[in-house]
Design a protein around this motif. Sequence first.
Motif, mmCIF file in Angstrom:
data_model
loop_
_atom_site.group_PDB
_atom_site.id
_atom_site.type_symbol
_atom_site.label_atom_id
_atom_site.label_comp_id
_atom_site.label_asym_id
_atom_site.label_seq_id
_atom_site.Cartn_x
_atom_site.Cartn_y
_atom_site.Cartn_z
ATOM 1 N N MET A 1 31.898 44.947 -2.590
ATOM 2 C CA MET A 1 30.472 45.067 -2.385
ATOM 3 C C MET A 1 30.162 45.474 -0.949
ATOM 4 N N ARG A 2 30.844 44.877 0.005
ATOM 5 C CA ARG A 2 30.611 45.185 1.409
ATOM 6 C C ARG A 2 30.944 46.646 1.717
ATOM 7 N N ILE A 3 32.016 47.152 1.133
ATOM 8 C CA ILE A 3 32.405 48.549 1.363
ATOM 9 C C ILE A 3 31.328 49.485 0.816
ATOM 10 N N GLU A 4 30.787 49.178 -0.346
ATOM 11 C CA GLU A 4 29.732 50.016 -0.918
ATOM 12 C C GLU A 4 28.470 49.997 -0.050
ATOM 13 N N LEU A 5 28.132 48.851 0.489
ATOM 14 C CA LEU A 5 26.973 48.778 1.382
ATOM 15 C C LEU A 5 27.209 49.587 2.644
ATOM 16 N N LEU A 6 28.418 49.543 3.190
ATOM 17 C CA LEU A 6 28.730 50.343 4.376
ATOM 18 C C LEU A 6 28.679 51.836 4.075
ATOM 19 N N MET A 8 26.826 53.221 1.756
ATOM 20 C CA MET A 8 25.416 53.558 1.577
ATOM 21 C C MET A 8 24.727 53.690 2.944
ATOM 22 N N ARG A 9 25.036 52.794 3.836
ATOM 23 C CA ARG A 9 24.446 52.851 5.179
ATOM 24 C C ARG A 9 24.869 54.125 5.902
ATOM 25 N N ALA A 10 26.152 54.489 5.777
ATOM 26 C CA ALA A 10 26.641 55.723 6.401
ATOM 27 C C ALA A 10 25.933 56.939 5.800
#
Length: 101
Positions: A1-6, A8-10
Amino acid sequence: MRIELLRMRAGYERLAVRRGACRLAGELRPEALAAQVRDRLGSFGLGWLGGGLQALRRYPVLLSLLTSVVTNRQRRGIALKTALIAGLVWLGKRRSRDPDA
């Protein structure tokens, strides 16, 4: 989940950089630069100069006439006298229209 949020932020940051680059490219167009110069001159009380530059840009014949008169030594004195008289007439009309000036 954290990787997907990062990720998305990028993606959002890349989109913001792309928008900023497009806006900068739009601001560096010659028309936009000329408008900025005209607005700055207007803020300094030299709006008439910006209008003159806009007229020279719109009518290149005026620029050609102006340069031919200024570069020719024989016409330079006549042009200076004509400009002085035109400026005095303009100032007189302005003062007669505006009693506060």
